[in-house]
Design an enzyme around this catalytic site. Structure first.
Site, PDB file in Angstrom:
ATOM      1  N   ASP A 219       0.836  -1.196   0.000  1.00 25.12           N
ATOM      2  CA  ASP A 219       0.000   0.000   0.000  1.00 25.12           C
ATOM      3  C   ASP A 219       0.875   1.252   0.000  1.00 25.12           C
ATOM      4  O   ASP A 219       1.879   1.325   0.714  1.00 25.12           O
ATOM      5  CB  ASP A 219      -0.884  -0.019   1.251  1.00 25.12           C
ATOM      6  CG  ASP A 219      -1.868   1.124   1.289  1.00 25.12           C
ATOM      7  OD1 ASP A 219      -2.707   1.225   0.372  1.00 25.12           O
ATOM      8  OD2 ASP A 219      -1.804   1.934   2.247  1.00 25.12           O
ATOM      9  N   GLU A 268      15.412 -15.074   0.075  1.00 23.53           N
ATOM     10  CA  GLU A 268      15.756 -16.116   1.043  1.00 23.53           C
ATOM     11  C   GLU A 268      14.744 -17.259   0.981  1.00 23.53           C
ATOM     12  O   GLU A 268      15.109 -18.437   0.993  1.00 23.53           O
ATOM     13  CB  GLU A 268      15.769 -15.557   2.467  1.00 23.53           C
ATOM     14  CG  GLU A 268      16.887 -14.587   2.778  1.00 23.53           C
ATOM     15  CD  GLU A 268      16.702 -13.984   4.161  1.00 23.53           C
ATOM     16  OE1 GLU A 268      15.908 -14.543   4.954  1.00 23.53           O
ATOM     17  OE2 GLU A 268      17.331 -12.948   4.432  1.00 23.53           O
TER      18      GLU A 268
END
Length: 570
Positions: A219, A268
């Site tokens: 957002d 990751e």
């Protein structure tokens, strides 16, 4: 002849779902949880309601579901004022409900993207409450933008910035200092120069990734970093999210440092091995394929491309496209500029026509051009629906990914005549801002022809639904080959089946009459007539789909006004 639509699209293709780059051609469905499905009859949609309707979304043919915020929140701005980023608001359920929803979605072949709100928190967030309580000099105040005021007694705001929702962007607390909020006063902006803010959000990312989510919609992705010194804007009247000017509080270059750090977190998880060995052999939702999508309102599509460089985010909504009128020449320009801007950074275009912040495109296109994305009049409903159907087929034919806002597959219009007393958009109560009429696109969607809330829930709905809403319901449209719902189902099925649809970087424009867009992608051809009159074009092959009734004779096709047609030469 008119194209007959299949009643049920095939389930998402498991092979495609396993691809690490699934997002390059994905169709992602936005769920606004409070308005999607209510499982407990309290008039408010919830996570269990969403979970119960996941088979509908699978059968619609989308690849992923984006959930607007369901975090713990006082709901000053429909959940975009977050008090606790690791908790579900009780109005929506709890963490066990979120876990169950994610697991069920994965079993159905759907991915889950959650909203993340990093520009601001709620004023009820623990950090902010303590910052206010501890007073000037508190280290916690450095995590937000607290400043002394101007004037003899500090009675004036620190600068001249105004809130997107209208009124000043500063509010004064009891001890005399002011804090910045680009949106409502209940939404204080974080200070992203403070390392604790970045540390906290990287932790939040890991929390939800460990829960199993497949990505994040960010957002106000363009708003995190403010210009050094928070300089005055000066004489200016442009407060909209989408503008042509550089603002000291939007689209600052420093935001890209934040997203490069975030990308390392996602990478990751992408490198993790599945439970049965390499990622290709593990459960697809646990290995790789996580994404970020940016809500980045920028002056140009070229600036938007900065957010999707290879070491940053994966997608960014194309608001320039959303804001373009239903006019062939302008649409072609924005398509060309978008593809040209995305090509150097290797990112897909990400098309969108509607969301929870703008008037539904079935109503935008029902009105005269030039009114923007916040429209207060119903316009010509029949015209708007015809154009909306055509615009959808055009969007789904373009290279890249596409987003669908809940209810647009039903052809829902905006509800423009909500009584003032039921409105909840905070901008409605704060002057001009975004005009404060976003509630009209947030009215709960209809599932059945009958019932107190047309199948939304057993006990009414938090915003009143119009009379006649039931005839636009899923029940009413299912099985009707001419319905908008079946058009979406057929379009998404064809998009999945046609090798030339979806991911890509180019279109081959074809010669076409004035007011018509025609392009080829391999063996696929799309023709969109944005004018009001019928035109004659070549029949480019086997008819796949049309948004309205067309006729073909001797290798030619008569395409009515405001109609889009798909052909294949295969």
């Amino acid at each position: 002849m008119s194209q007959q639509h299949s009643a049920l699209a095939p389930a998402p293709n498991p092979a495609k779902a396993k691809r690490g780059d699934w997002w390059r051609d994905a169709v992602i469905y936005q769920v606004y949880p409070r308005s999607f499905a209510d499982s407990n009859g309290d008039g408010m949609g919830d996570l269990e309601g969403v979970r119960s309707r996941l088979p509908y979304l699978r059968d619609l043919g989308v690849d992923a579901v984006w959930l607007s915020p369901f975090y713990a929140s006082p709901q000053a701005d429909a959940g975009y004022d977050v008090a606790d980023y690791r908790a579900v608001d009780p109005m929506f359920g709890n963490l066990l409900d979120a876990d169950a929803l994610i697991r069920d979605a994965h079993e159905l072949g759907l991915r889950i993207i959650v909203d993340l709100v990093p520009n601001h928190s709620s004023d009820q967030h623990e950090w902010f409450k303590r910052a206010v309580a501890e007073g000037p000099g508190s280290p916690l105040r450095d995590r937000y933008h607290f400043r002394p005021g101007k004037g003899a007694d500090g009675e004036l705001p620190p600068n001249d910035w105004e809130s997107i929702f209208g009124g000043p962007a500063w509010t004064r607390v009891a001890d005399g200092e002011w804090y910045l909020h680009l949106f409502a006063p209940e939404q204080p902006d974080f200070n992203w120069e403070h390392p604790a803010v970045g540390d906290e959000f990287r932790s939040i990312l890991r929390f939800w990734l460990d829960m199993g989510v497949d990505g994040f919609r960010i957002d106000v992705a363009h708003g995190l970093v403010k210009a050094e010194g928070l300089p005055d804007l000066g004489s200016h009247d442009q407060l909209k999210l989408l503008g042509n000017d550089v603002m000291p509080f939007f689209d600052q270059d420093g935001v890209h440092d934040v997203y490069r750090q975030w990308r390392t977190v996602l990478d990751e998880y992408a490198e993790r091995k599945g439970p049965e060995g390499p990622s290709s052999e593990g459960r697809w939702w646990e290995t790789g394929g996580r994404i970020f999508v940016a809500e980045a309102w920028t002056p140009t599509v070229e600036r938007t491309a900065n957010y999707v460089r290879p070491d940053e985010l994966h997608q960014a909504f194309n608001f320039q496209y959303l804001s373009t009128e239903w006019e062939a020449e302008e649409l072609r320009k924005v398509v060309d500029r978008t593809l040209e801007a995305m090509r150097p950074v290797g990112a897909p275009a990400t098309w969108v026509l509607s969301n929870h912040d703008v008037t539904r495109h079935a109503t935008r296109f029902a009105n005269p051009p030039g009114l923007g994305t916040q429209i207060r009049t119903a316009g010509d409903r029949e015209l708007g629906l015809r154009r909306a159907r055509a615009a959808t087929l055009l969007m789904l034919a373009l290279p890249g990914s596409a987003y669908v806002y809940q209810g647009e597959e039903l052809g829902l219009p905006d509800v423009v005549d909500l009584p003032d007393e039921v409105r909840q958009d905070p901008a409605y109560f704060r002057g001009e801002g975004q005009d404060g009429f976003r509630d009209g696109c947030r009215v709960p969607i209809p599932w059945t022809r009958e019932g107190s809330s047309y199948g939304f829930g057993a006990g009414g709905s938090w915003l009143p639904q119009p009379a006649g809403w039931g005839e636009l319901s899923v029940e009413a449209q299912t099985g009707d080959p001419e319905s908008t719902l079946e058009l979406y189902r057929a379009a998404l099925a064809a998009r999945r089946e046609q090798p030339d649809l979806g991911a890509g970087e180019t279109v081959e424009w074809l010669k076409a009459p004035e007011g018509v867009l025609a392009f080829r992608r391999g063996e696929f051809v799309c023709v969109a007539n944005t004018g009001g009159e019928s035109v004659t074009t070549p029949a480019y092959g086997r008819l796949l789909l049309a948004s309205g009734e067309i006729s073909e004779t001797d290798g030619e096709a008569k395409v009515p006004g405001d109609t889009t047609v798909w052909w294949t030469t295969a």
